[in-house]
Design an enzyme around this catalytic site. Structure first.
Site, PDB file in Angstrom:
ATOM      1  N   SER A 138       0.821  -1.220   0.000  1.00  0.00           N
ATOM      2  CA  SER A 138       0.000   0.000   0.000  1.00  0.00           C
ATOM      3  C   SER A 138       0.852   1.266   0.000  1.00  0.00           C
ATOM      4  O   SER A 138       0.365   2.343  -0.309  1.00  0.00           O
ATOM      5  CB  SER A 138      -0.915   0.021   1.228  1.00  0.00           C
ATOM      6  OG  SER A 138      -1.723  -1.121   1.225  1.00  0.00           O
ATOM      7  N   ARG A 276     -32.514 -25.145  -8.130  1.00  0.00           N
ATOM      8  CA  ARG A 276     -32.450 -25.799  -6.818  1.00  0.00           C
ATOM      9  C   ARG A 276     -33.801 -25.693  -6.105  1.00  0.00           C
ATOM     10  O   ARG A 276     -34.279 -24.577  -5.835  1.00  0.00           O
ATOM     11  CB  ARG A 276     -31.379 -25.114  -5.973  1.00  0.00           C
ATOM     12  CG  ARG A 276     -31.338 -25.539  -4.526  1.00  0.00           C
ATOM     13  CD  ARG A 276     -30.744 -26.890  -4.385  1.00  0.00           C
ATOM     14  NE  ARG A 276     -30.476 -27.231  -2.991  1.00  0.00           N
ATOM     15  CZ  ARG A 276     -30.222 -28.464  -2.600  1.00  0.00           C
ATOM     16  NH1 ARG A 276     -30.218 -29.473  -3.458  1.00  0.00           N
ATOM     17  NH2 ARG A 276     -29.957 -28.702  -1.330  1.00  0.00           N
ATOM     18  N   GLU A 371      -3.669  -3.242  -7.507  1.00  0.00           N
ATOM     19  CA  GLU A 371      -3.775  -1.844  -7.946  1.00  0.00           C
ATOM     20  C   GLU A 371      -4.397  -0.954  -6.866  1.00  0.00           C
ATOM     21  O   GLU A 371      -5.122  -0.013  -7.142  1.00  0.00           O
ATOM     22  CB  GLU A 371      -4.574  -1.755  -9.260  1.00  0.00           C
ATOM     23  CG  GLU A 371      -3.703  -1.698 -10.508  1.00  0.00           C
ATOM     24  CD  GLU A 371      -3.054  -3.057 -10.836  1.00  0.00           C
ATOM     25  OE1 GLU A 371      -3.141  -3.984 -10.012  1.00  0.00           O
ATOM     26  OE2 GLU A 371      -2.446  -3.170 -11.903  1.00  0.00           O
ATOM     27  N   GLY A 372      -4.121  -1.293  -5.604  1.00  0.00           N
ATOM     28  CA  GLY A 372      -4.584  -0.453  -4.490  1.00  0.00           C
ATOM     29  C   GLY A 372      -5.765  -1.069  -3.774  1.00  0.00           C
ATOM     30  O   GLY A 372      -6.814  -1.291  -4.366  1.00  0.00           O
ATOM     31  N   ALA A 374      -8.975  -1.531  -1.016  1.00  0.00           N
ATOM     32  CA  ALA A 374     -10.179  -0.716  -0.815  1.00  0.00           C
ATOM     33  C   ALA A 374      -9.867   0.478   0.084  1.00  0.00           C
ATOM     34  O   ALA A 374     -10.290   1.610  -0.187  1.00  0.00           O
ATOM     35  CB  ALA A 374     -11.284  -1.578  -0.211  1.00  0.00           C
TER      36      ALA A 374
HETATM   37  C1  LIG Z   1      -2.316 -12.668  -6.141  1.00  0.00           C
HETATM   38  C2  LIG Z   1      -1.641 -11.331  -6.128  1.00  0.00           C
HETATM   39  C3  LIG Z   1      -1.005 -10.883  -7.273  1.00  0.00           C
HETATM   40  C4  LIG Z   1      -0.303  -9.657  -7.256  1.00  0.00           C
HETATM   41  N1  LIG Z   1       0.398  -9.282  -8.378  1.00  0.00           N
HETATM   42  C5  LIG Z   1       1.231  -8.202  -8.293  1.00  0.00           C
HETATM   43  C6  LIG Z   1       2.105  -7.888  -9.381  1.00  0.00           C
HETATM   44  O1  LIG Z   1       2.098  -8.546 -10.433  1.00  0.00           O
HETATM   45  N2  LIG Z   1       2.962  -6.843  -9.232  1.00  0.00           N
HETATM   46  C7  LIG Z   1       3.020  -6.081  -8.096  1.00  0.00           C
HETATM   47  O2  LIG Z   1       3.832  -5.155  -8.036  1.00  0.00           O
HETATM   48  N3  LIG Z   1       2.192  -6.361  -7.049  1.00  0.00           N
HETATM   49  C8  LIG Z   1       1.317  -7.404  -7.118  1.00  0.00           C
HETATM   50  N4  LIG Z   1       0.481  -7.696  -6.060  1.00  0.00           N
HETATM   51  C9  LIG Z   1       0.607  -6.912  -4.836  1.00  0.00           C
HETATM   52  C10 LIG Z   1      -0.594  -6.062  -4.507  1.00  0.00           C
HETATM   53  O3  LIG Z   1      -0.583  -4.905  -5.301  1.00  0.00           O
HETATM   54  C11 LIG Z   1      -0.492  -5.773  -2.999  1.00  0.00           C
HETATM   55  O4  LIG Z   1      -0.855  -6.976  -2.333  1.00  0.00           O
HETATM   56  C12 LIG Z   1      -1.357  -4.628  -2.579  1.00  0.00           C
HETATM   57  O5  LIG Z   1      -0.803  -3.430  -3.032  1.00  0.00           O
HETATM   58  C13 LIG Z   1      -1.531  -4.584  -1.067  1.00  0.00           C
HETATM   59  O6  LIG Z   1      -0.295  -4.679  -0.417  1.00  0.00           O
HETATM   60  P1  LIG Z   1      -0.100  -5.688   0.822  1.00  0.00           P
HETATM   61  O7  LIG Z   1      -0.720  -6.973   0.464  1.00  0.00           O
HETATM   62  O8  LIG Z   1       1.343  -5.649   1.169  1.00  0.00           O
HETATM   63  O9  LIG Z   1      -0.981  -5.046   1.967  1.00  0.00           O
HETATM   64  P2  LIG Z   1      -0.505  -3.933   3.044  1.00  0.00           P
HETATM   65  O10 LIG Z   1       0.066  -2.755   2.339  1.00  0.00           O
HETATM   66  O11 LIG Z   1       0.319  -4.617   4.082  1.00  0.00           O
HETATM   67  O12 LIG Z   1      -1.895  -3.505   3.687  1.00  0.00           O
HETATM   68  C14 LIG Z   1      -2.538  -4.299   4.709  1.00  0.00           C
HETATM   69  C15 LIG Z   1      -3.869  -3.621   5.088  1.00  0.00           C
HETATM   70  O13 LIG Z   1      -3.610  -2.327   5.638  1.00  0.00           O
HETATM   71  C16 LIG Z   1      -4.387  -1.340   4.951  1.00  0.00           C
HETATM   72  N5  LIG Z   1      -3.655  -0.081   4.850  1.00  0.00           N
HETATM   73  C17 LIG Z   1      -2.364   0.096   4.462  1.00  0.00           C
HETATM   74  N6  LIG Z   1      -2.060   1.407   4.431  1.00  0.00           N
HETATM   75  C18 LIG Z   1      -3.169   2.085   4.792  1.00  0.00           C
HETATM   76  C19 LIG Z   1      -3.517   3.468   4.956  1.00  0.00           C
HETATM   77  N7  LIG Z   1      -2.630   4.456   4.724  1.00  0.00           N
HETATM   78  N8  LIG Z   1      -4.773   3.787   5.353  1.00  0.00           N
HETATM   79  C20 LIG Z   1      -5.685   2.806   5.564  1.00  0.00           C
HETATM   80  N9  LIG Z   1      -5.440   1.491   5.439  1.00  0.00           N
HETATM   81  C21 LIG Z   1      -4.198   1.126   5.059  1.00  0.00           C
HETATM   82  C22 LIG Z   1      -4.614  -1.915   3.557  1.00  0.00           C
HETATM   83  O14 LIG Z   1      -5.752  -1.360   2.929  1.00  0.00           O
HETATM   84  C23 LIG Z   1      -4.792  -3.403   3.868  1.00  0.00           C
HETATM   85  O15 LIG Z   1      -6.136  -3.624   4.245  1.00  0.00           O
HETATM   86  C24 LIG Z   1      -0.281  -8.868  -6.089  1.00  0.00           C
HETATM   87  C25 LIG Z   1      -0.972  -9.303  -4.941  1.00  0.00           C
HETATM   88  C26 LIG Z   1      -1.633 -10.517  -4.947  1.00  0.00           C
HETATM   89  C27 LIG Z   1      -2.333 -10.965  -3.692  1.00  0.00           C
END
Ligand SMILES: Cc1cc2nc3c(=O)[nH]c(=O)nc-3n(C[C@H](O)[C@H](O)[C@H](O)COP(=O)(O)OP(=O)(O)OC[C@H]3O[C@@H](n4cnc5c(N)ncnc54)[C@H](O)[C@@H]3O)c2cc1C
Length: 406
Positions: A138, A276, A371-372, A374
């Site tokens: 994020s 169903r 892509e970000g 919720a």
């Molecule tokens: C199957 C899969 C494929 C993917 N493919 C790619 C890819 O090809 N390339 C790539 O670069 N990335 C990829 N991603 C990464 C994806 O973009 C990230 O998982 C996503 O950006 C969220 O990051 P995180 O999972 O580290 O969550 P975190 O950043 O750790 O967030 C955890 C929680 O905290 C919340 N949070 C964080 N910051 C804030 C804030 N400031 N205010 C409020 N809430 C907040 C978030 O909303 C979330 O609910 C992929 C992810 C998955 C699961």
């Protein structure tokens, strides 16, 4: 697989033809082959090349590089239809059509565009987009620890990336690393990488139940991985701007894919509610089940219209970041509601492999973060609405709309 025309939006005839051709491709070529490939553990290169040859990836690219120039509205239709019928192949709409090759088209030199874009959109080469790191997706700039150090006429990249889709198979990728440790978001640089061309690149698929075993996302480690100067994308320090711009366009494909998944849940829910029988009547005759279907039908319709507005904004060359957040957030919520409604309608059978509900729900959960998340979208939307930060302040249209240059 029954062809159910999405009931809530009438498409112009030329886009409906595009949708129908995607439907036939999935039905006639992907579905008959995918079970065997999954059992063998084989990445579906030939199927991705077929999708490329059929024009699935080239809609926003000029004919000069092998595209069809149909525009963003066509991308939305293709991504929705692929995701509705075979959501695991929806990944390709980002990596073969948008975040990887479209970013090169928007930011690359003429030489880089000629070397990399035609093969990616034809599906002859596999793409990837490497932004996220283990420290959190994020806040990609804050979490970025990967470094790129100049060494003569190349860079040496070290560090690790997390969740990078197709990284285990990729031929070409757009990847971000720090060239200046002290410059915050302005110290990040974008590179076009060729994982198979030099040592020091390792990708390991992450095991994920309910998602595809072969169209995988990976942990990547970079250990003195060499990228030639000629493959730097944009200027040093411009990488984060490039990443944000790529994610803006990526939100179109992700939101369209979410609409496709929600549509699939709706269609399966309707079919099951009609067939169903419980207590001597189809469950679709019970008003509480009807309530689920009514809400979903309206939400899917509304989400598709928001995505269509996003596509139209991009096709007009106008700043699209605000509408991209609105569309992505609403499509994501709609898809989550759709999974929940489908689970309720199918009850125990939602868990059975005989029905696709768990499979659809897995991809809905996955796209909720891509892509970000919720939360990230809500923060952007609220700060924009409150007047604290204009969501379109850094929005940049596709290159062909900038300075009139194609
Ligand atoms: C199957 C899969 C494929 C993917 N493919 C790619 C890819 O090809 N390339 C790539 O670069 N990335 C990829 N991603 C990464 C994806 O973009 C990230 O998982 C996503 O950006 C969220 O990051 P995180 O999972 O580290 O969550 P975190 O950043 O750790 O967030 C955890 C929680 O905290 C919340 N949070 C964080 N910051 C804030 C804030 N400031 N205010 C409020 N809430 C907040 C978030 O909303 C979330 O609910 C992929 C992810 C998955 C699961």
């Amino acid at each position: 697989m029954a062809e159910l025309i999405p009931p809530s939006t009438r498409l112009p005839p030329e886009l409906d033809l595009v949708r129908q051709s995607v439907f036939r491709l999935v039905r006639d070529e992907i579905l008959p082959a995918i079970g065997r490939l999954e059992r063998e553990g084989t990445f579906p290169r030939a199927l991705i090349a077929r999708m490329g040859a059929a024009g699935c990836f080239g809609a926003t690219f000029p004919e000069a590089v092998g595209g069809s120039d149909l525009g963003f509205a066509a991308v939305a239709v293709i991504a929705e239809e692929i995701s509705r019928t075979r959501p695991d192949f929806g990944y390709c709409m980002n990596l073969q059509a948008m975040t990887c090759p479209f970013t090169i088209l928007n930011w690359g030199t003429a030489d880089q565009i000629a070397r990399f874009v035609p093969d990616l959109i034809a599906g002859r080469k596999i793409g990837m987009f490497g932004l996220t790191e283990p420290g959190g997706g994020s806040d990609p700039a804050g979490a970025m620890r990967s470094t790129a150090r100049r060494d003569g006429d190349s860079y040496r990249l070290n560090g690790s990336k997390q969740w990078i889709t197709f990284a285990h198979e990729a031929d070409t990728g757009v990847l971000f690393a720090r060239t200046d440790a002290a410059a915050g978001a302005r110290g990040i640089t974008a590179f076009i990488i060729q994982p198979k061309e030099s040592p020091g690149y390792h990708a390991r698929p992450i095991a994920m139940r309910n998602l595809s075993p072969i169209l995988a996302s990976c942990t990547v480690s970079l250990d003195d991985f060499v990228v030639p100067d000629a493959n730097r994308l944009g200027a040093e320090g411009e990488g984060f701007r490039i990443a944000l711009n790529a994610l803006e366009f990526g939100r179109l494909t992700v939101a369209s894919r979410q609409v496709g998944l929600a549509q699939a849940c709706l269609e399966h829910g309707i079919a099951y509610a009609r067939e169903r029988e419980v207590g001597g009547r189809p469950i679709g005759r019970y008003q509480l089940v009807q309530g689920l279907i009514a809400d979903l039908a309206v939400e899917v319709h509304a989400a598709r219209l928001l995505v269509a507005e996003l596509a139209a904004t991009m096709d007009a060359g106008e700043p699209a970041n605000r509408i991209a957040s609105h569309a992505k957030y609403f499509a994501s919520r709609t898809a989550k509601n759709a999974a929940s409604a489908a689970r309720e309608i199918f009850a125990g059978y939602a868990l059975a492999d005989e029905y696709p509900i768990s499979f659809l729900a897995g991809f809905i959960d996955m796209l909720a973060v891509g892509e970000g998340t919720a939360n990230v979208q809500r923060v952007l939307i609220a700060e924009d609405a409150l007047g604290f930060k204009d969501a379109n302040r850094a929005s940049l249209p596709a290159r062909k709309f900038r300075n009139g240059a194609a």
